[in-house]
Design a protein around this motif. Structure first.
Motif, PDB file in Angstrom:
ATOM      1  N   ARG A  48       0.833  -1.211   0.000  1.00 44.68           N
ATOM      2  CA  ARG A  48       0.000   0.000   0.000  1.00 44.68           C
ATOM      3  C   ARG A  48       0.863   1.253   0.000  1.00 44.68           C
ATOM      4  NH1 ARG A  48      -3.688  -3.505   2.597  1.00 44.68           N
ATOM      5  NH2 ARG A  48      -2.649  -3.419   4.611  1.00 44.68           N
ATOM      6  N   GLN A  49       1.952   1.243   0.770  1.00 46.23           N
ATOM      7  CA  GLN A  49       2.850   2.389   0.792  1.00 46.23           C
ATOM      8  C   GLN A  49       3.503   2.601  -0.573  1.00 46.23           C
ATOM      9  OE1 GLN A  49       5.664   1.911   3.997  1.00 46.23           O
ATOM     10  NE2 GLN A  49       4.059   1.671   5.536  1.00 46.23           N
ATOM     11  N   LEU A  50       3.917   1.517  -1.206  1.00 39.80           N
ATOM     12  CA  LEU A  50       4.545   1.638  -2.516  1.00 39.80           C
ATOM     13  C   LEU A  50       3.552   2.173  -3.542  1.00 39.80           C
ATOM     14  CD1 LEU A  50       6.650  -1.648  -2.607  1.00 39.80           C
ATOM     15  CD2 LEU A  50       7.511   0.687  -2.385  1.00 39.80           C
ATOM     16  N   SER A  51       2.318   1.705  -3.480  1.00 36.94           N
ATOM     17  CA  SER A  51       1.296   2.213  -4.396  1.00 36.94           C
ATOM     18  C   SER A  51       1.125   3.715  -4.228  1.00 36.94           C
ATOM     19  CB  SER A  51      -0.033   1.496  -4.136  1.00 36.94           C
ATOM     20  OG  SER A  51      -1.071   2.033  -4.922  1.00 36.94           O
ATOM     21  N   ASP A  52       1.042   4.162  -2.994  1.00 38.56           N
ATOM     22  CA  ASP A  52       0.871   5.590  -2.716  1.00 38.56           C
ATOM     23  C   ASP A  52       2.070   6.397  -3.210  1.00 38.56           C
ATOM     24  OD1 ASP A  52      -0.529   7.846  -1.336  1.00 38.56           O
ATOM     25  OD2 ASP A  52       1.279   7.813  -0.102  1.00 38.56           O
ATOM     26  N   GLN A  53       3.266   5.904  -2.959  1.00 42.94           N
ATOM     27  CA  GLN A  53       4.466   6.654  -3.341  1.00 42.94           C
ATOM     28  C   GLN A  53       4.689   6.678  -4.851  1.00 42.94           C
ATOM     29  OE1 GLN A  53       6.221   8.637  -1.335  1.00 42.94           O
ATOM     30  NE2 GLN A  53       4.671   8.078   0.189  1.00 42.94           N
ATOM     31  N   PHE A  54       4.345   5.598  -5.535  1.00 47.04           N
ATOM     32  CA  PHE A  54       4.472   5.616  -6.994  1.00 47.04           C
ATOM     33  C   PHE A  54       3.457   6.574  -7.621  1.00 47.04           C
ATOM     34  CE2 PHE A  54       6.725   1.376  -6.770  1.00 47.04           C
ATOM     35  CZ  PHE A  54       7.917   1.872  -7.284  1.00 47.04           C
ATOM     36  N   ARG A  55       2.270   6.666  -7.027  1.00 48.13           N
ATOM     37  CA  ARG A  55       1.301   7.669  -7.508  1.00 48.13           C
ATOM     38  C   ARG A  55       1.836   9.079  -7.305  1.00 48.13           C
ATOM     39  NH1 ARG A  55      -2.997   4.217  -5.558  1.00 48.13           N
ATOM     40  NH2 ARG A  55      -2.822   5.216  -3.515  1.00 48.13           N
ATOM     41  N   ARG A  56       2.415   9.326  -6.132  1.00 52.37           N
ATOM     42  CA  ARG A  56       2.982  10.650  -5.840  1.00 52.37           C
ATOM     43  C   ARG A  56       4.109  10.996  -6.808  1.00 52.37           C
ATOM     44  NH1 ARG A  56       2.022  12.775  -0.547  1.00 52.37           N
ATOM     45  NH2 ARG A  56       0.624  11.429   0.661  1.00 52.37           N
ATOM     46  N   ALA A  57       4.946   9.998  -7.097  1.00 55.56           N
ATOM     47  CA  ALA A  57       6.063  10.245  -8.024  1.00 55.56           C
ATOM     48  C   ALA A  57       5.541  10.598  -9.408  1.00 55.56           C
ATOM     49  CB  ALA A  57       6.967   9.015  -8.088  1.00 55.56           C
ATOM     50  N   LEU A  58       4.555   9.870  -9.890  1.00 52.12           N
ATOM     51  CA  LEU A  58       3.974  10.167 -11.198  1.00 52.12           C
ATOM     52  C   LEU A  58       3.349  11.560 -11.227  1.00 52.12           C
ATOM     53  CD1 LEU A  58       2.260   6.762 -12.068  1.00 52.12           C
ATOM     54  CD2 LEU A  58       3.990   7.920 -13.467  1.00 52.12           C
ATOM     55  N   SER A  59       2.650  11.908 -10.155  1.00 57.77           N
ATOM     56  CA  SER A  59       2.000  13.213 -10.089  1.00 57.77           C
ATOM     57  C   SER A  59       3.028  14.341 -10.122  1.00 57.77           C
ATOM     58  CB  SER A  59       1.150  13.303  -8.815  1.00 57.77           C
ATOM     59  OG  SER A  59       0.537  14.562  -8.716  1.00 57.77           O
ATOM     60  N   ALA A  60       4.115  14.185  -9.352  1.00 56.76           N
ATOM     61  CA  ALA A  60       5.142  15.226  -9.303  1.00 56.76           C
ATOM     62  C   ALA A  60       5.845  15.381 -10.649  1.00 56.76           C
ATOM     63  CB  ALA A  60       6.158  14.895  -8.204  1.00 56.76           C
ATOM     64  N   ILE A  61       6.147  14.258 -11.295  1.00 57.40           N
ATOM     65  CA  ILE A  61       6.814  14.304 -12.601  1.00 57.40           C
ATOM     66  C   ILE A  61       5.911  14.953 -13.635  1.00 57.40           C
ATOM     67  CG2 ILE A  61       7.641  12.844 -14.503  1.00 57.40           C
ATOM     68  CD1 ILE A  61       8.587  10.853 -12.272  1.00 57.40           C
ATOM     69  N   ALA A  62       4.647  14.567 -13.635  1.00 58.40           N
ATOM     70  CA  ALA A  62       3.707  15.142 -14.603  1.00 58.40           C
ATOM     71  C   ALA A  62       3.567  16.651 -14.407  1.00 58.40           C
ATOM     72  CB  ALA A  62       2.347  14.464 -14.467  1.00 58.40           C
TER      73      ALA A  62
END
Length: 426
Positions: A304-318
């Motif tokens: 669950r933590q990895l899912s949340d952090q990968f979403r955050r990374a995608l959002s920041a990059i975008a």
């Protein structure tokens, strides 16, 4: 009873003969790999072959609505919950000979040897070969049916990569798709489930250990990710004015190690295994990047933590690169823990047999993952040479196959008399 147990011995020549015959079904002589995908003609031929072998072993043979093939060695007390042992016979395209098949054929050999020796277990023992573990129509169809995870929606919508519908294929094979929903088992009817499998990784081979006792089976989530920017001319668009979807994807790939280091564990895995750039021209800035993300761990909270952090990374990059992003969750599977009492029995028997072993996780999903949701479950691994699997180079030495099957045999002889609860109390 002890004398009978001692006479129940694994026949390696019989096991080798069955492997040879099964490996000829679906073999492509030009490339050397097996093509026995779920519900193809080759897969159906393998099921019929297995049923004949089960009959020859003196087992009571059945096939349920999901196409799962079973062979039962009746116990002295048939009203007691059954012990299931098995895996699958279907393959990926251009497959090796052991993935799945080892679990079915080793279980069949154990029950054949017991029956041959006149050993009648207290609990009935059932070899089961599950349908479509490898995912032609999504994966673990047969064990999902048995565990009650199959839904009418899945039956109606499931398609393979060529757009062929599961329901249509089942009907062509003379099966009523809706009968698959009737394959569900009452958890109270099951004592436990065991599965022998090749490791599909290099750990045991490198360590020169004969068996792995699986403590936990990884969970996973798979995403299809899209980053959208703007396609433009490669020569006339300045670097600081680009909305380059590829740069976004590349930056995300670079972030994977950081996300795992900060939020994962030593068992965490993340893979971008497929990528596509559009419009796909050498002199055009990519306006769209599509890629897969496969993330695994044995701890549900870490997932669950990895899912949340990968979403955050995608959002920041975008946001930083002026891109749009979206993702589709293709699949989610919860990790499961194997039965500690059953692991203790496996470890005791491995010591008795003098085997080099270790406790370890499974980084791949298996039918055991489904079965563990309704009954105590354990897996054991044998080494994969060079860590190879899902390829014609997949192989395990006969010595290691013999060791793993003997360990399975001794564990079954114990559990078939004591059951899992008694083993725990002991």
């Amino acid at each position: 009873m002890v004398e009978t147990k001692e006479r129940a011995e694994v026949s390696l020549p019989r096991l080798q003969r069955r492997f040879k015959e099964l490996s000829d079904i679906g073999l492509d002589p030009e490339v050397g790999g097996l093509y026995r995908m779920a519900f193809t003609q080759e897969d159906m031929e393998a099921r019929s072959w297995l049923e004949k072998e089960m009959e020859d072993a003196g087992l009571v043979v059945a096939r349920d609505g999901a196409g799962n093939v079973s062979g039962v060695l009746e116990g002295r007390e048939p009203d007691l919950p059954r012990i299931l042992i098995g895996s699958h016979l279907d393959t990926v395209p251009c497959a090796g000979t052991l993935d799945g098949s080892l679990g079915v054929l080793s279980a069949l050999e154990c029950l054949h040897a017991m029956n041959e020796a006149g050993f009648k277990p207290k609990h009935s023992l059932e070899v089961i070969s599950f349908s479509d573990e490898e995912g032609r129509f999504g994966g673990m169809f047969g064990s999902q049916a048995v565990t009650g995870k199959l839904t009418p929606e899945t039956l109606h919508n499931a398609k393979d990569l060529n757009g062929v519908k599961l329901a249509d294929v089942l009907e062509r094979r003379g099966m009523d798709p809706w009968k698959a929903l009737e394959a569900v088992r009452d958890p109270k009817s099951l004592e436990c489930y065991l599965e022998l499998h090749i490791e599909q990784g290099p750990v045991l081979d490198v360590a020169r250990e004969q068996v792995g006792l699986v403590e936990d089976i990884t969970g996973l989530f798979k995403w299809s990710v899209t980053l959208r920017g703007e396609a433009n001319h490669a020569g006339t668009t300045p670097m600081d004015m680009r909305q380059d979807a590829f740069f976004g994807m590349a930056e995300f790939a670079y972030q994977i190690d950081r996300v795992l280091e900060e939020n994962g564990s030593e068992r965490s895995r993340a893979t971008v295994g497929k990528a596509e750039l559009l419009p796909g021209s050498a002199n055009t800035v990519p306006g769209e990047a599509n890629f897969s993300l496969d993330v695994r761990d044995t701890d549900p909270e870490i997932l669950r933590q990895l899912s949340d952090q990968f979403r955050r990374a995608l959002s920041a990059i975008a946001r930083r690169r002026n891109l749009m992003f979206e993702f589709t969750v293709e699949s989610e599977i919860e990790p499961v823990a194997c039965s500690r009492p059953m692991l203790d029995v496996l470890e005791e028997k491995a010591k008795d047999l003098g085997l080099a072993y270790r406790r370890m996780p499974s980084g791949a999903a298996h039918d055991a993952q489904m079965m563990a949701t309704i009954t105590p479950t354990v897996m054991l691994f044998v080494p994969s040479r060079g860590g190879k699997s899902h390829s014609p180079q997949e192989w395990t030495s006969w010595d290691d196959i013999f060791a793993g099957t003997n360990l399975l045999m001794e564990t079954l002889l114990e559990l078939s008399e004591t059951g899992v609860t008694d083993s725990q109390e002991a």
